[in-house]
Design a protein around this motif. Structure first.
Motif, PDB file in Angstrom:
ATOM      1  N   ASN A 199       0.797  -1.227   0.000  1.00 62.21           N
ATOM      2  CA  ASN A 199       0.000   0.000   0.000  1.00 62.21           C
ATOM      3  C   ASN A 199       0.831   1.279   0.000  1.00 62.21           C
ATOM      4  OD1 ASN A 199      -2.858  -0.876   0.134  1.00 62.21           O
ATOM      5  ND2 ASN A 199      -2.179  -1.899   2.004  1.00 62.21           N
ATOM      6  N   ARG A 221      -0.506   3.779  -2.474  1.00 60.51           N
ATOM      7  CA  ARG A 221      -1.843   4.177  -2.031  1.00 60.51           C
ATOM      8  C   ARG A 221      -1.754   5.273  -0.965  1.00 60.51           C
ATOM      9  NH1 ARG A 221      -6.243  -0.122   0.308  1.00 60.51           N
ATOM     10  NH2 ARG A 221      -8.111   1.106  -0.158  1.00 60.51           N
ATOM     11  N   THR A 235      -5.159   1.852  -7.360  1.00 58.04           N
ATOM     12  CA  THR A 235      -4.923   3.208  -6.863  1.00 58.04           C
ATOM     13  C   THR A 235      -4.684   4.149  -8.022  1.00 58.04           C
ATOM     14  OG1 THR A 235      -3.902   2.303  -4.864  1.00 58.04           O
ATOM     15  CG2 THR A 235      -3.502   4.617  -5.346  1.00 58.04           C
ATOM     16  N   SER A 250      -8.650   5.142  -4.282  1.00 56.18           N
ATOM     17  CA  SER A 250      -8.210   3.753  -4.350  1.00 56.18           C
ATOM     18  C   SER A 250      -9.324   2.862  -3.829  1.00 56.18           C
ATOM     19  CB  SER A 250      -6.930   3.539  -3.534  1.00 56.18           C
ATOM     20  OG  SER A 250      -7.141   3.874  -2.180  1.00 56.18           O
TER      21      SER A 250
END
Length: 380
Positions: free
Chosen positions: A69, A72, A282, A288
């Motif tokens: 992530n 993101r 994303t 996202s």
């Protein structure tokens, strides 16, 4: 007549300059807003560079596939933080704009140079704010490519900010550290600006952070919307690939620097060991969405063609136009077990708008590089 008008203008400006005496426009309020604005611009600059170099990595450096992530978070901070900076920027400009009306505007060559720096600082900040908001709203009311202009203007803005900060820091530090206590009105003004920025962040953060999804009333894309519950920016019809994607003769070709060329039909792909990965999609606009993807590992398909471990792979879409119709996958990503050629989304076959019959999905990668409607892998 001309001299009379010039004299009248000078008199008006001089008179106006003397009228801007509110404590809200004092050095203390301006200094605090300036420090907060510098921190916000610095954060936006760093996260913006991460986004740019993830999309256009230099040959000597490649981004890792983990943490999953990372992009993101950084892009969410970039966009959401940028939106929250809007009231801060407007408040800062409101506190200092009377200085632009002082007469004469320039008293020396050094003063003229510094006025040019201030012009670049204010102009760059307004340009980034306005075009950034228009971009995430998908309203391209300007004749230039947003990404390029946004990237290069950021250097102009940060350069001007550094010069301005170096010149004004002693006065700002003195105003904040040794100035008199805040008046009630000034304190309320600063709290109002902070509250406005916080409200914007709170009502857009849900576009990237699921726990706040229900509050994302200002987000340009909300999780849960779109085909199969995942937002899309480009549809199959809009990309002109709908007929080619639905063609029963579709196949995936692995070619280039390989030991053997491989051609796989959709049934061939489905016959390979299936893998499932929960990964976010994303977008550079800041939104996202988590999703469960099912397909085959990219590395398993490349192994069928005898690809070397240090190879780079160009993923090509059925789309025949657009700067993002292809993407390059570095070794760190294609060797990652979470990187899939996805065939299903949320337990169902991919919707055409999500890349049917086959799309790339990989960890820690911008959405524009998660190529849809894949039909060729070229090993380089």
């Amino acid at each position: 007549m001309v001299r009379h008008r010039a004299a009248h203008a000078r008199a008006v400006l001089t008179g106006l300059d003397g009228r801007f005496t509110s404590a809200l426009r004092g050095e203390r309020a301006a200094a605090r807003l300036g420090i907060a604005l510098a921190a916000a611009f610095g954060t936006a600059f760093v996260t913006g560079l991460i986004s740019h170099f993830m999309q256009h990595p230099p040959g000597w450096a490649q981004w890792p596939s983990r943490p999953v992530n990372l992009y993101r978070v950084t892009q969410g901070v970039h966009v959401i933080g940028g939106l929250a900076t809007v009231p801060l920027l407007l408040a800062k400009l409101w506190t200092v704009y009377p200085r632009l009306l002082r007469w004469p505007p320039v008293r020396s060559a050094a003063g003229a140079g510094y006025r040019a720096v201030v012009f670049l600082l204010v102009g760059g900040a307004l340009f980034q704010m306005v075009t950034g908001v228009l971009n995430i709203s998908y309203w391209y009311a300007f004749p230039f490519f947003f990404t390029t202009a946004h990237y290069w203007t950021s250097y102009v803005l940060i350069g001007a900010l550094l010069v301005h900060a170096a010149r004004e820091w002693p006065a700002a530090r003195r105003a904040v550290m040794t100035g008199p206590g805040d008046a009630v009105g000034r304190r309320g003004f600063l709290l109002t600006v902070a509250g406005a920025g916080g409200a914007i962040a709170l009502t857009t953060a849900g576009a990237a952070f699921p726990p706040l999804e229900r509050l994302a009333v200002l987000a340009p894309r909300r999780p849960g919307t779109g085909p199969q519950g995942v937002p899309v920016n480009t549809s199959a019809a809009g990309a002109g690939v709908l007929a080619a994607a639905r063609d029963p003769a579709w196949c995936l070709t692995v070619t280039g620097r390989v030991r053997r060329e491989v051609v796989l039909s959709l049934d061939d792909l489905r016959a390979l060991p299936a893998r499932t990965a929960r990964l976010p999609i994303t977008c550079v606009e800041g939104w996202s969405a988590d999703a469960v993807w099912e397909g085959v590992r990219l590395r398993d398909v490349l192994r069928l063609a005898g690809v070397d471990d240090d190879a780079h792979v160009r993923v090509e879409s059925l789309q025949t136009w657009g700067i993002y119709r292809t993407s390059l996958v570095a070794p760190a990503h294609w060797r990652d077990p979470l990187t899939l050629l996805a065939l299903r989304l949320g337990g169902e076959p991919l919707h055409p708008d999500h890349g049917y019959p086959c799309r790339l999905i990989a960890p820690n990668r911008p959405g524009v590089m998660q190529t849809k409607w894949v039909h060729r892998l070229v090993v380089e």
